[in-house]
Design a protein around this motif. Structure first.
Motif, PDB file in Angstrom:
ATOM      1  N   TYR A   1     -54.994 -88.990 -37.245  1.00 47.03           N
ATOM      2  CA  TYR A   1     -54.662 -89.450 -35.889  1.00 47.03           C
ATOM      3  C   TYR A   1     -55.865 -89.281 -34.966  1.00 47.03           C
ATOM      4  CZ  TYR A   1     -52.028 -90.312 -31.619  1.00 47.03           C
ATOM      5  OH  TYR A   1     -51.580 -90.852 -30.420  1.00 47.03           O
ATOM      6  N   GLU A   2     -56.532 -88.143 -35.078  1.00 44.40           N
ATOM      7  CA  GLU A   2     -57.696 -87.893 -34.221  1.00 44.40           C
ATOM      8  C   GLU A   2     -58.801 -88.908 -34.490  1.00 44.40           C
ATOM      9  OE1 GLU A   2     -59.039 -83.899 -34.660  1.00 44.40           O
ATOM     10  OE2 GLU A   2     -57.262 -82.993 -33.733  1.00 44.40           O
ATOM     11  N   ALA A   3     -59.072 -89.177 -35.756  1.00 41.97           N
ATOM     12  CA  ALA A   3     -60.137 -90.121 -36.119  1.00 41.97           C
ATOM     13  C   ALA A   3     -59.808 -91.526 -35.624  1.00 41.97           C
ATOM     14  CB  ALA A   3     -60.335 -90.129 -37.637  1.00 41.97           C
ATOM     15  N   ALA A   4     -58.544 -91.926 -35.752  1.00 44.01           N
ATOM     16  CA  ALA A   4     -58.135 -93.259 -35.298  1.00 44.01           C
ATOM     17  C   ALA A   4     -58.258 -93.380 -33.781  1.00 44.01           C
ATOM     18  CB  ALA A   4     -56.706 -93.538 -35.737  1.00 44.01           C
ATOM     19  N   THR A   5     -57.897 -92.322 -33.081  1.00 44.25           N
ATOM     20  CA  THR A   5     -57.971 -92.341 -31.619  1.00 44.25           C
ATOM     21  C   THR A   5     -59.417 -92.390 -31.143  1.00 44.25           C
ATOM     22  OG1 THR A   5     -55.895 -91.095 -31.472  1.00 44.25           O
ATOM     23  CG2 THR A   5     -57.297 -91.120 -29.510  1.00 44.25           C
ATOM     24  N   LYS A   6     -60.271 -91.598 -31.776  1.00 43.80           N
ATOM     25  CA  LYS A   6     -61.697 -91.622 -31.421  1.00 43.80           C
ATOM     26  C   LYS A   6     -62.297 -92.999 -31.709  1.00 43.80           C
ATOM     27  CE  LYS A   6     -62.618 -86.745 -32.510  1.00 43.80           C
ATOM     28  NZ  LYS A   6     -63.383 -85.845 -33.431  1.00 43.80           N
TER      29      LYS A   6
END
Length: 382
Positions: A153-158
């Motif tokens: 989720y963090e990677a997709a948001t970044k």
């Protein structure tokens, strides 16, 4: 309290992130002028030496980020419309539906508020915003947290945020146009904030580096080294202009406003005023002033008085909505018959600014006269 509210709630409820701030509250929506006056009267009476702080080592976003975000509250219909447009444009760059709508809205507000001034250095914004989002997601504890980070989720948001900053994409063209439009209104809000901080009851605090535009995000971003050489150079440039007329200085500063020299100039001017008039600003009475006329809701005015010394302060309110209403640029706004009314005891030294009717002076100061070169004013009786 800090972990529950400042470090959780304020990262989950993204209705308007300008109020998701230490010492603020998400349900707050500002004060009316009458409420501001009452708070300042109370402060002068009870806490005259309190700190007037607008940025600290712990603020969630820099003072000029919040000043720019406040522009959105003047243009709500336009803002909601463009966010819906952006949501449509950016659906394809999400990965597995990440980020969700709430985090997506956080990102739009963040880049609108924190992206550097038009034409200025990006200031490593791509990396800074990614670090900010990782912290924001983990503090929110909705999709990720510090103990067990949701790396997908963090990677997709970044990645979503980085894609938004791709200048070749359709989103960027829309964003750049909107960002350019609200930047100037944010500047006026920032300068008004400086003016009120220095002239209202209390002791103004200038957090490290905020003499210039402060578009920092939460720590550690707001604790980066300060470029003092740049500040020294700008101060030297201001000193070299000192013999020019007041009007020419302000015109030049406004023309080059994105450099932040105009904010530094205002801070320096107000610092010197306080230094020269210690008793006026430390002990002086706070005098709420009435504003009358067509745009009375768009001006906040008060005076500080000590013995026979007076200082009248005027700051604009909701400048973006007024500009849109009239279809005019900031310096071309027609203030019509909007006047500041001075009380009977105000000194006669303001007389050259008073309106004259049937041979007698009315103790009123026309906003159109004092907002000609810049929409804020400090008027001294001496």
């Amino acid at each position: 309290m800090a972990k529950g509210v400042e470090d959780t709630l304020m990262y989950t409820y993204n209705r308007f992130i300008g109020h998701n701030e230490v010492g603020d509250a998400p349900e707050a929506f500002g004060d009316l002028p009458e409420e501001y006056h009452q708070k300042m009267l109370n402060r002068q009476s009870q806490w005259p030496l309190s700190m007037n702080g607008t940025s600290t080592h712990d603020t969630k976003r820099g003072e000029d980020v919040r000043a720019r975000l406040n522009v959105l509250t003047d243009l709500p219909d336009e803002w909601f419309s463009i966010v819906q447009e952006w949501q449509g444009l950016n659906t394809s760059i999400k990965q597995n539906g990440f980020p969700d709508a709430n985090d997506e809205y956080l990102i739009y507000q963040t880049i609108v508020g924190a992206y550097p001034m038009p034409g200025k250095s990006e200031d490593d914004f791509k990396n800074r915003v990614q670090e900010y989002l990782q912290k924001a997601l983990r503090e929110a504890k909705t999709h990720s947290n510090w103990d067990k980070p949701h790396e997908e989720y963090e990677a997709a948001t970044k990645n979503f945020a980085v894609q938004l900053l791709d200048t070749s994409k359709p989103f960027w063209k829309s964003f750049e146009k909107f960002h350019q439009k609200i930047a100037d209104f944010g500047i006026v809000n920032s300068l008004a904030q400086v003016l009120l901080k220095f002239t209202s009851p209390g002791i103004p605090d200038v957090y490290q580096g905020t003499e210039l535009w402060d578009f920092s995000l939460v720590d550690p971003d707001n604790r980066r080294p300060v470029d003092y050489e740049e500040r020294q150079q700008l101060l030297e440039e201001l000193e070299a202009q000192a013999n020019e007329t007041h009007e020419n200085i302000i015109a030049n500063l406004w023309e080059n406003r994105y450099s932040a020299k105009i904010k530094l100039w205002l801070v320096q001017q107000l610092m010197n005023e306080r230094k020269s008039n210690v008793e006026l600003f430390s002990e002086g009475e706070y005098v709420p002033l009435t504003v009358e006329g067509k745009y009375k809701q768009n001006v906040l005015a008060f005076a500080r008085s000590h013995n026979q010394q007076w200082c009248v302060i005027a700051a604009p309110l909701h400048i973006a909505s007024l500009s849109k209403l009239q279809g005019k640029e900031i310096l071309a706004i027609d203030w019509s018959d909007t006047n500041i009314v001075l009380p009977h005891e105000a000194p006669k030294t303001f007389q050259h600014l008073f309106s004259k009717t049937s041979g007698t002076y009315k103790k009123e100061i026309a906003i159109k006269e004092i907002f000609k070169s810049l929409p804020l004013a400090v008027l001294k009786s001496n």
